[in-house]
Design a protein around this motif. Structure first.
Motif, mmCIF file in Angstrom:
data_model
loop_
_atom_site.group_PDB
_atom_site.id
_atom_site.type_symbol
_atom_site.label_atom_id
_atom_site.label_comp_id
_atom_site.label_asym_id
_atom_site.label_seq_id
_atom_site.Cartn_x
_atom_site.Cartn_y
_atom_site.Cartn_z
ATOM 1 N N ASN A 234 -8.512 4.973 -25.748
ATOM 2 C CA ASN A 234 -7.784 3.861 -25.144
ATOM 3 C C ASN A 234 -8.641 3.016 -24.219
ATOM 4 O O ASN A 234 -9.631 3.483 -23.661
ATOM 5 C CB ASN A 234 -6.603 4.387 -24.314
ATOM 6 N N ASN B 181 -10.364 -0.881 -22.721
ATOM 7 C CA ASN B 181 -11.526 -1.691 -23.036
ATOM 8 C C ASN B 181 -12.805 -0.884 -22.829
ATOM 9 O O ASN B 181 -12.821 0.076 -22.051
ATOM 10 C CB ASN B 181 -11.543 -2.935 -22.152
ATOM 11 N N ALA C 113 -12.269 -1.765 -29.989
ATOM 12 C CA ALA C 113 -11.835 -2.418 -28.749
ATOM 13 C C ALA C 113 -11.641 -3.928 -28.893
ATOM 14 O O ALA C 113 -10.699 -4.486 -28.305
ATOM 15 C CB ALA C 113 -12.814 -2.099 -27.616
ATOM 16 N N ARG D 72 -8.251 -5.483 -29.341
ATOM 17 C CA ARG D 72 -7.277 -5.459 -28.237
ATOM 18 C C ARG D 72 -7.760 -6.192 -26.991
ATOM 19 O O ARG D 72 -6.947 -6.541 -26.134
ATOM 20 C CB ARG D 72 -6.984 -3.993 -27.876
ATOM 21 N N TYR D 73 -9.064 -6.448 -26.886
ATOM 22 C CA TYR D 73 -9.626 -7.038 -25.679
ATOM 23 C C TYR D 73 -10.590 -8.153 -26.056
ATOM 24 O O TYR D 73 -11.388 -8.012 -26.975
ATOM 25 C CB TYR D 73 -10.332 -5.964 -24.838
ATOM 26 N N LYS E 267 -0.840 1.841 -23.205
ATOM 27 C CA LYS E 267 -0.556 0.559 -23.856
ATOM 28 C C LYS E 267 -1.205 0.440 -25.225
ATOM 29 O O LYS E 267 -0.628 -0.153 -26.145
ATOM 30 C CB LYS E 267 -0.982 -0.586 -22.939
ATOM 31 N N ASP E 268 -2.409 0.984 -25.396
ATOM 32 C CA ASP E 268 -3.044 0.915 -26.710
ATOM 33 C C ASP E 268 -2.354 1.844 -27.700
ATOM 34 O O ASP E 268 -2.292 1.545 -28.898
ATOM 35 C CB ASP E 268 -4.532 1.259 -26.610
ATOM 36 N N ALA F 287 0.619 -0.071 -28.835
ATOM 37 C CA ALA F 287 0.231 -1.092 -29.809
ATOM 38 C C ALA F 287 -0.081 -0.460 -31.159
ATOM 39 O O ALA F 287 0.231 -1.032 -32.214
ATOM 40 C CB ALA F 287 -0.980 -1.868 -29.292
ATOM 41 N N TYR F 288 -0.678 0.718 -31.135
ATOM 42 C CA TYR F 288 -1.053 1.406 -32.384
ATOM 43 C C TYR F 288 0.179 1.826 -33.171
ATOM 44 O O TYR F 288 0.279 1.563 -34.377
ATOM 45 C CB TYR F 288 -1.912 2.627 -32.055
ATOM 46 N N ALA G 170 -0.733 -2.756 -34.450
ATOM 47 C CA ALA G 170 -2.197 -2.717 -34.385
ATOM 48 C C ALA G 170 -2.805 -1.592 -35.206
ATOM 49 O O ALA G 170 -4.007 -1.599 -35.466
ATOM 50 C CB ALA G 170 -2.653 -2.591 -32.926
ATOM 51 N N ILE H 291 -6.851 -1.168 -36.659
ATOM 52 C CA ILE H 291 -7.699 -0.179 -35.993
ATOM 53 C C ILE H 291 -8.215 0.833 -37.011
ATOM 54 O O ILE H 291 -9.399 1.199 -37.008
ATOM 55 C CB ILE H 291 -6.932 0.514 -34.850
#
Length: 311
Positions: A11, A13, A43, A46-47, A162-163, A166-167, A172, A176
């Motif tokens: 997870n 950045n 990464a 997402r960033y 949060k990641d 999203a996954y 996301a 990924i």
């Protein structure tokens, strides 16, 4: 082509891909591995920009709520820890409590479970780590009926992981996983070691299960794959991916991401999995470098790499 190592980060950045790979190389093998290792670097999905080279990873794969756990000089009571992580962090971030009696406060079933887990981790951490080749009682994160457990899990990860949210819930996941698939394609039929941290262990697991890619050694560190609420959302029922010959799963009992530290009871065939209890003395007990540098993790990877490389 000789053996290849593919890393899958967790997870948050990260620094630029080349530097991140070098950091993992040096933590795991003590040297830069050059073309032998590759980083499945997702990464940027997402960033917008990587972390500056000199900036330490503020999350290191841990949920935001757990960034500032107390060190040895300032130990807080488990009740205070629970109130801080699922009270202030949850509600001040704009999160809503689940409907029904599970309010996210220290007095509800989830809060009581986290309090008990904190006591358990503190107690077990007093003893030496040990290898756990056999099954042991599972530690289920949310002792609720499946529909309620899934609803609470969705809310929990939305505001602290949060990641992960999203996954699983934000669309996301496919992109990924594509990053790892591309790395697997790039190494062709080379003998393979795959190392996944935190969310990266979920990504690696799902891709290996789907592709059935032959893998000499699969290493997961700080993994939530043993947590029932994660298993609820996997694309297929838990099982050792068909192409994986050996799976080593390492966790620190104080790592709140790896809430359940034993994969072996749920992932068959059990003889391919060894659960390793290790010491991770990073501030959140989830940092990647201490996991990779652990003698049991490093030894397993180096032994397989040496064997595959030949004389």
């Amino acid at each position: 082509m000789g053996p290849r190592v593919i890393y899958v980060h967790g997870n948050g950045n990260k620094v630029r891909a080349e530097l991140l790979k070098s950091q993992w190389d040096r933590a795991l093998f003590g040297r830069d591995m050059g073309e032998v290792s590759r980083m499945a670097y997702w990464a940027p999905l997402r960033y917008d920009t990587p972390l500056p080279d000199s900036e330490p990873d503020p999350l290191d794969g841990a949920p935001e709520a757990f960034q500032e756990l107390p060190g040895p000089a300032a130990v807080e009571a488990p009740e205070e820890f629970v109130a801080r992580t699922l009270g202030e962090s949850w509600f001040e971030s704009g999160g809503a409590a689940p409907e029904g009696p599970w309010t996210g406060e220290a007095g509800d079933p989830l809060g009581r479970w986290l309090r008990d887990m904190t006591y358990l981790a503190d107690t077990l951490a007093e003893g030496p780590p040990a290898q756990g080749p056999g099954p042991e009682p599972g530690l289920e994160a949310l002792p609720l009926p499946a529909p309620a457990r899934k609803a609470v899990f969705r809310i929990l990860v939305k505001h602290t992981f949060k990641d992960v949210h999203a996954y699983f819930f934000g669309g996301a996941g496919p992109a990924i996983r594509d990053v790892l698939r591309a790395e697997l394609d790039a190494v062709g039929d080379a003998p393979l070691l795959v190392v996944g941290h935190s969310l990266g262990s979920i990504v690696a697991y799902e891709v290996l299960a789907e592709t059935r890619r032959e893998t000499e050694l699969f290493v997961t560190v700080g993994s939530p794959l043993a947590v029932k609420e994660v298993q609820d959302h996997l694309a297929a029922p838990p099982a050792v991916p068909a192409g994986v010959r050996v799976w080593r799963n390492a966790s620190d009992l104080r790592d709140l991401v790896a809430l359940d530290h034993t994969l072996r009871p749920e992932y068959a065939p059990q003889e391919r999995i060894t659960d390793l209890l290790v010491v991770n003395d990073s501030p959140n007990h989830h940092g990647i470098a201490p996991y990779l540098a652990d003698a049991q993790v490093r030894g397993a990877c180096q032994e397989v790499l040496d064997r595959l490389a030949g004389p």
